[in-house]
Design an enzyme around this catalytic site. Structure first.
Site, PDB file in Angstrom:
ATOM      1  N   ILE A 620       5.269  -2.411  -0.965  1.00  0.00           N
ATOM      2  CA  ILE A 620       4.531  -2.903  -2.139  1.00  0.00           C
ATOM      3  C   ILE A 620       3.224  -3.589  -1.778  1.00  0.00           C
ATOM      4  CG2 ILE A 620       6.563  -3.156  -3.601  1.00  0.00           C
ATOM      5  CD1 ILE A 620       6.626  -6.116  -2.904  1.00  0.00           C
ATOM      6  N   SER A 624      -2.554  -9.665   6.136  1.00  0.00           N
ATOM      7  CA  SER A 624      -2.957  -9.937   7.512  1.00  0.00           C
ATOM      8  C   SER A 624      -1.753 -10.089   8.429  1.00  0.00           C
ATOM      9  CB  SER A 624      -3.811 -11.208   7.551  1.00  0.00           C
ATOM     10  OG  SER A 624      -3.086 -12.310   7.021  1.00  0.00           O
ATOM     11  N   LYS A 627       3.187  -5.624   6.783  1.00  0.00           N
ATOM     12  CA  LYS A 627       3.549  -4.933   5.559  1.00  0.00           C
ATOM     13  C   LYS A 627       4.551  -5.755   4.746  1.00  0.00           C
ATOM     14  CE  LYS A 627       2.815  -0.338   7.563  1.00  0.00           C
ATOM     15  NZ  LYS A 627       3.440   0.956   7.955  1.00  0.00           N
ATOM     16  N   LYS A 642       8.260  -9.762   4.172  1.00  0.00           N
ATOM     17  CA  LYS A 642       7.032  -9.613   4.958  1.00  0.00           C
ATOM     18  C   LYS A 642       7.431  -9.338   6.408  1.00  0.00           C
ATOM     19  CE  LYS A 642       3.545 -12.271   3.997  1.00  0.00           C
ATOM     20  NZ  LYS A 642       2.659 -13.442   3.754  1.00  0.00           N
ATOM     21  N   ASP A 738      -7.271 -18.900   2.375  1.00  0.00           N
ATOM     22  CA  ASP A 738      -7.473 -17.528   1.905  1.00  0.00           C
ATOM     23  C   ASP A 738      -7.044 -17.398   0.447  1.00  0.00           C
ATOM     24  OD1 ASP A 738      -6.438 -14.187   2.934  1.00  0.00           O
ATOM     25  OD2 ASP A 738      -8.331 -14.928   2.148  1.00  0.00           O
TER      26      ASP A 738
END
Length: 937
Positions: A620, A624, A627, A642, A738
């Site tokens: 999905i 950084s 996946k 993750k 971020d």
């Protein structure tokens, strides 16, 4: 050691990359535009040498003064001049016709210089032009009819020149025009009926000209007009059309000194009317009895031939601040109930000028501090038997006097490198003040009473976040009973000079009309904000493409060279390590012995089963770290997994510390960590699953559904609370580094949760002064478009870096745009629109109905967060407070009820996607108020 042949390859790549930069930039600018700018410079006289840097390089990459560019890479790959900003540079000479060759120009600003000659008709070729600002010069000749070709023109300001001739009929073709300012010229002829065809016109300001003929009754058909200002023209013998009582949105009607005759029409049907000035005409008859708008603040009917009495309905105008009926032929008694009526607020400033009218007065003439009464020329002022008249004789029966200002009692000539400024009686400061020249709301308050002056000082200083002793009223000038002209000086507190950020903040407040809302002293018109002495070079630093953009281009090139270098090196060493590396990823970490409270440790097999062996159908996202997969655990719980890539793997200790930190971060607006896995050399984090994806996808132009303004406001508030928790309540504090819309996720109820924070962004200890963590030096990380420019340049990370990124997120929510949009940046787009008073034009039309005031407040908050200097940005606590105010009257969407219960209860493992709640419920009545839908730019 790297072999010589690889070394040569690396050097060759780097040299070619670096040496190609000047060549590339030399050809990205169209040469005829450069020649046009040089012709413009050649026709100007520049005694201060402000344009001396126009001699070499190209406009966009050499920081030519007043030139702002944007890229058109999606179109022709070139940079183009977008703005020509030459305001108040002491320029004279003429504006060259070659200006018409700048075909991509959107803003042409030469205000307040000494330019002469005709306005170039070639400007009519610049179809992209939005702002044409020529006011405050000495242009002569007539207005070029070719300007009527500018279909995108939003604002035309030619006031304060020597223009003659008539208003061109072609101006009726300016379909996008909102502001038409042609005042203070010598324009003659009649007002063209064609101007009544302008659907977006908001301000028609044609005062102080030689216009003649009749007042076109068709102007009442203008659907958006809020100000009609025609003072000091020669409509001799004309009457005020009855149709003027049917303006749909008019706020100000000013027809002072126009030679008008006849009676005053019924204006009671103009619902928003707040300012009426019909003074200095030849109007006769009685004042209409019908009640005017409840918004009415100013009624100026002095110097006419009106008879009868003051209408009783005036006593019901609870917002009234000025009633001027001086020098008419009114009869009866002075209606003291107007100011004695209890419906008036005690702190409302009120002025009643009834000079030279009445034969008698009844009631108590004592007035409170907030009321000023003038009765000179009335019989009451000759009486000696009425008490209170004597006590208040100076204000009631005396001549109106201007309030004394600092200039009347100047400071002594003490040696001072800057200026001696009198800030209060007997106190002078040697300081470098900021000088402001502007006009107040016309025409009421040229004669300040002490009460009004106190209120004015509070109004100015509170709006600028200064203290009252930092304001000196230098001069107050009466311009022919027009709008009072005010000269102010602002002095720094405890220093001789203001710092750069303060100057920019104060100047922006004046130039963007962002003072605290008041109908008494505003709106105002800024005439001058000169930056002199120690402030002279501040604006020059912002010309051309912003320095930060150029630095990012160069830095990007260096990074690219570095990447190529590293890649070449890796090509060499990869073969040597290939065999020994095969077991690296699958090496078995020794078992983590310490239990981490609050999170579960999963085996590799459990997570593999949850994702069907990490099948691509469950993928999905990618970040950084690695996946991201959607998984369904054995208990049917949906999770996001993750999976760290090899380059993201940490040491056992680092990974353990990361889990320990994340396990202690608990907030309803943070994505919760459920568990982790460190089996067979893998490192995976297991989070709660967010079925509605990320905010960026919802804002996409391709999204089937979108978020209303109400939803966006609550998304902003929720994510801000999550960030505030990271900054102030997490132990240790965390700087996200971020923040972007793709890192703000939405759960099944569309509640916002911040994602992708971790150990690598730990903040330092709290600073001593402001309760925020101090800065930490770090390698720059983040996403282009959201990156704090100060962090980029200094590599010093603070919580205000997160504030900057969040400001960009707010702008995305407001506009639907990406940070980089058609070669420009979202901050620049919204800031320009905000300064022009057109921020609604960049708002996302897909938001549905919403309050324009709320939209403007959200835009101003976002721009505050995006200030260049970190110290001028608000802390997240302030951001949360401001968003709470915006959301306070914006109800949380009702769809967070039955529909979301259905969505939140979905646990079917076969479902790969969840239908959007917006596809199930209408969203047309979520907010009160509205603004006209305009597609995002």
């Amino acid at each position: 050691m790297i072999p010589p042949n690889i070394n040569v390859l690396i050097r060759s790549i780097c040299i070619n990359l670096v040496t190609s930069l000047p060549l590339n930039f030399a050809y990205i600018f169209i040469h005829f535009a450069v020649n046009a700018l040089r012709e413009i410079k050649r026709s100007l006289i520049d005694p201060m040498r402000n344009l001396s840097n126009w001699a070499k390089g190209d406009p966009c990459n050499s920081n030519w003064t007043g030139i702002i560019c944007f890229g058109r890479s999606h179109n022709d790959g070139h940079f183009h001049v977008r703005e020509l900003q030459l305001m108040r540079l002491n320029l004279s000479g003429e504006l060259a016709p070659e200006v018409g060759q700048l075909l991509y120009l959107e803003i042409l600003d030469v205000m307040w210089n000494n330019l002469t000659g005709r306005i170039p008709l070639e400007i009519g070729r610049i179809s992209s032009l939005k702002l044409l600002l020529l006011n405050g010069n000495k242009f002569t000749g007539s207005l070029p009819p070719e300007l009527g070709n500018l279909q995108n023109l939003n604002r035309l300001q030619v006031d304060e020149n020597n223009i003659t001739g008539s208003v061109p009929f072609s101006f009726g073709n300016l379909r996008s025009i909102k502001h038409l300012h042609l005042n203070n010229n010598t324009i003659s002829g009649e007002i063209p009926v064609e101007l009544s065809k302008l659907p977006k016109l908001v301000h028609m300001i044609l005062d102080n000209n030689n216009l003649t003929g009749t007042l076109p009754l068709e102007l009442a058909q203008l659907p958006s007009l809020t100000i009609l200002q025609l003072d000091n023209n020669n409509f001799e013998g004309s009457t005020i059309p009855e149709a003027y009582g049917h303006f749909s949105r008019l706020v100000k009607l000013s027809l002072r000194n126009c030679g008008l005759q006849g009676s005053i029409p019924d204006l009671s049907r103009i619902e928003n009317l707040s300012y009426l000035d019909l003074s200095w005409n030849h109007l006769t008859g009685t004042i209409p009895e019908s009640k005017l708008s409840d918004n009415m603040t100013t009624i100026e009917l002095s110097y006419n031939h009106l008879t009868g009495s003051i209408p009783q309905s005036f006593s019901d105008l609870n917002s009234l601040q000025l009633l001027s009926l001086e020098n008419n032929s009114l009869s009866g008694s002075v209606p003291t109930e107007i100011w004695q009526d209890k419906s008036f607020e005690n702190n409302k400033l009120q002025v009643y000028d009834l000079n030279n009218n009445f034969s008698d007065a009844t009631g108590n003439l004592r007035t409170p501090d907030n009321v000023t009464l003038y009765l000179r020329g009335n019989p009451i002022c000759k009486s000696t038997s009425i008490p209170m008249v004597t006590q208040f004789f100076e204000y009631i029966c005396g001549e109106k006097k201007q309030t004394s200002t600092n200039s009347n009692t100047p400071c002594s000539n003490v040696s001072c490198p800057f200026e001696n400024v009198k800030v209060s009686p007997g106190i002078c400061l040697c300081t470098a003040p900021l000088s402001i020249d502007y006009r107040l709301k016309s025409p009421s308050f040229f004669f300040f009473t002490p009460y009004i002056e106190r209120q004015f000082r509070e109004y100015i200083t509170s709006s600028l976040q200064l203290e009252t002793h930092q304001l000196a009223i230098d001069r107050l000038v009466d311009e022919n009973r027009l709008r009072p002209r005010m000269y102010l000086k602002l002095v720094p507190k405890g220093r001789i000079t203001f710092n750069k950020s303060e100057v920019i903040r104060i100047r922006d407040r004046f130039m963007s009309w962002s003072f605290n809302k008041t109908d008494f002293f505003g709106p105002y018109e800024l005439l001058d904000f000169p930056l002199q002495g120690p402030y002279a070079d501040l604006l020059a630093q912002t010309s051309g493409i912003r320095t930060i953009v150029w630095m990012m281009i160069v830095a990007g090139s260096v990074v690219a060279a570095t990447v190529l270098s590293v890649t070449a090196t890796l090509l060499y060493v990869r073969k040597r390590r290939e065999n020994s590396h095969t077991l690296t990823k699958k090496r078995v970490f020794r078992t983590i012995s310490r239990e981490i409270k609050g999170v579960k440790k999963f085996s590799f097999v459990e997570l593999s089963d949850a994702t069907n062996g990490f099948d691509s159908s469950t993928l999905i996202g990618r970040g950084s770290y690695g996946k991201v997969y959607k998984g369904i655990l054995s208990n049917k719980t949906e999770v996001a997994i993750k999976r760290g890539e090899e380059t993201s793997l940490q040491s056992e200790k680092e990974f353990l510390n990361e889990i320990d930190l994340l396990s202690r971060l608990h907030h309803r607006n943070l994505v919760s960590l459920i568990g982790y896995s460190s089996d067979i050399g893998e490192q995976m984090l297991v989070y709660e699953y967010m079925p509605n994806g990320n905010v960026r996808d919802w804002l996409s132009a391709n999204a089937a559904d979108t978020l209303s303004f109400s939803m966006r406001s609550h998304v902003a508030l929720g994510s801000a609370k999550g960030i505030l928790y990271l900054h102030t309540e997490a132990n240790p504090p965390v700087i996200h580094r971020d923040i972007k819309t793709s890192n703000i996720l939405l759960d099944c109820q569309l509640h916002a949760k911040v994602a992708d924070f971790g150990l690598s962004r730990l903040a330092p200890a709290f600073g001593e002064g402001d309760g925020e963590p101090a800065h930490v030096s770090t390698v720059v990380r983040g996403t282009p478009g959201y990156l704090d420019p100060e962090y980029f340049m200094t590599q010093q990370l603070t919580v205000r870096s997160d504030v900057y990124s969040f400001g960009v997120v707010l702008l995305e929510l407001l506009t639907g745009m990406h940070p980089f949009f058609e070669g420009t940046h979202i901050i620049r787009e919204v800031r320009t629109a905000n300064e022009c008073g057109t921020v609604l034009s960049v708002a996302d039309s897909r938001m549905g109905q919403c309050s324009p005031d709320k939209v403007k407040k959200l835009a101003e908050l976002a721009l505050w967060c995006c200030e260049d200097r970190p110290e001028t940005r608000p802390p997240m606590s302030k951001v949360v407070k401001e968003l709470e105010g915006i959301c306070q009257s914006v109800r949380e969407p009702e769809m967070f009820s039955e529909t979301t219960k259905l969505l939140c209860s979905k646990t079917s493992p076969s479902s790969s996607s969840v239908p959007s709640p917006l596809s199930l419920l209408p969203g047309s009545n979520l907010d009160s108020g509205f603004f006209h839908a305009v597609k995002p730019r």
